[in-house]
Design a protein around this motif. Sequence first.
Motif, PDB file in Angstrom:
ATOM      1  N   ALA A   1      64.277  46.137  11.958  1.00  0.00           N
ATOM      2  CA  ALA A   1      63.454  46.846  10.967  1.00  0.00           C
ATOM      3  C   ALA A   1      63.362  46.061   9.658  1.00  0.00           C
ATOM      4  N   GLN A   2      64.496  45.532   9.199  1.00  0.00           N
ATOM      5  CA  GLN A   2      64.485  44.753   7.952  1.00  0.00           C
ATOM      6  C   GLN A   2      63.635  43.497   8.107  1.00  0.00           C
ATOM      7  N   ALA A   3      63.837  42.784   9.199  1.00  0.00           N
ATOM      8  CA  ALA A   3      63.106  41.532   9.429  1.00  0.00           C
ATOM      9  C   ALA A   3      61.616  41.803   9.537  1.00  0.00           C
ATOM     10  N   LYS A   4      61.256  42.846  10.275  1.00  0.00           N
ATOM     11  CA  LYS A   4      59.826  43.159  10.442  1.00  0.00           C
ATOM     12  C   LYS A   4      59.202  43.616   9.124  1.00  0.00           C
ATOM     13  N   GLY A   5      59.981  44.296   8.290  1.00  0.00           N
ATOM     14  CA  GLY A   5      59.477  44.699   6.980  1.00  0.00           C
ATOM     15  C   GLY A   5      59.136  43.487   6.113  1.00  0.00           C
ATOM     16  N   LEU A   6      59.990  42.491   6.152  1.00  0.00           N
ATOM     17  CA  LEU A   6      59.721  41.267   5.384  1.00  0.00           C
ATOM     18  C   LEU A   6      58.570  40.484   5.996  1.00  0.00           C
ATOM     19  N   LEU A   7      58.469  40.473   7.317  1.00  0.00           N
ATOM     20  CA  LEU A   7      57.341  39.790   7.971  1.00  0.00           C
ATOM     21  C   LEU A   7      56.021  40.473   7.567  1.00  0.00           C
ATOM     22  N   LYS A   8      56.056  41.803   7.466  1.00  0.00           N
ATOM     23  CA  LYS A   8      54.841  42.525   7.043  1.00  0.00           C
ATOM     24  C   LYS A   8      54.431  42.107   5.631  1.00  0.00           C
ATOM     25  N   ARG A   9      55.412  41.943   4.750  1.00  0.00           N
ATOM     26  CA  ARG A   9      55.100  41.485   3.394  1.00  0.00           C
ATOM     27  C   ARG A   9      54.437  40.119   3.421  1.00  0.00           C
ATOM     28  N   LEU A  10      54.920  39.239   4.298  1.00  0.00           N
ATOM     29  CA  LEU A  10      54.309  37.908   4.429  1.00  0.00           C
ATOM     30  C   LEU A  10      52.863  38.030   4.905  1.00  0.00           C
ATOM     31  N   ASP A  11      52.643  38.927   5.838  1.00  0.00           N
ATOM     32  CA  ASP A  11      51.289  39.119   6.375  1.00  0.00           C
ATOM     33  C   ASP A  11      50.347  39.691   5.316  1.00  0.00           C
ATOM     34  N   ASP A  12      50.898  40.476   4.386  1.00  0.00           N
ATOM     35  CA  ASP A  12      50.079  41.123   3.355  1.00  0.00           C
ATOM     36  C   ASP A  12      49.734  40.194   2.198  1.00  0.00           C
ATOM     37  N   VAL A  13      50.378  39.042   2.139  1.00  0.00           N
ATOM     38  CA  VAL A  13      50.159  38.109   1.027  1.00  0.00           C
ATOM     39  C   VAL A  13      48.821  37.425   1.162  1.00  0.00           C
TER      40      VAL A  13
END
Length: 75
Positions: A63-75
């Motif tokens: 969950a933590q890793a995917k949350g950070l990956l989502k932030r990368l995708d949103d950039v």
Amino acid sequence: GIHFEDENWAEAYQAFSNALRVGGLKEPHRIQLLAGLSAYRAGMEDEARTALEQAAQNDKLRAQAKGLLKRLDDV
């Protein structure tokens, strides 16, 4: 370690990456997560993505890793 606490993100990423390369870690996925977070904060998107994708393989950290990956995708 020290670089992470001092917010030297690129140096923290390098230290975590070196530890992963050396191996023998008790919780390598946790170090992957910290490497990914450090790379993310240092603006190293490719490195962050690679480390976080590896961290996401761990059920406890997914969950933590995917949350950070989502932030990368949103950039």
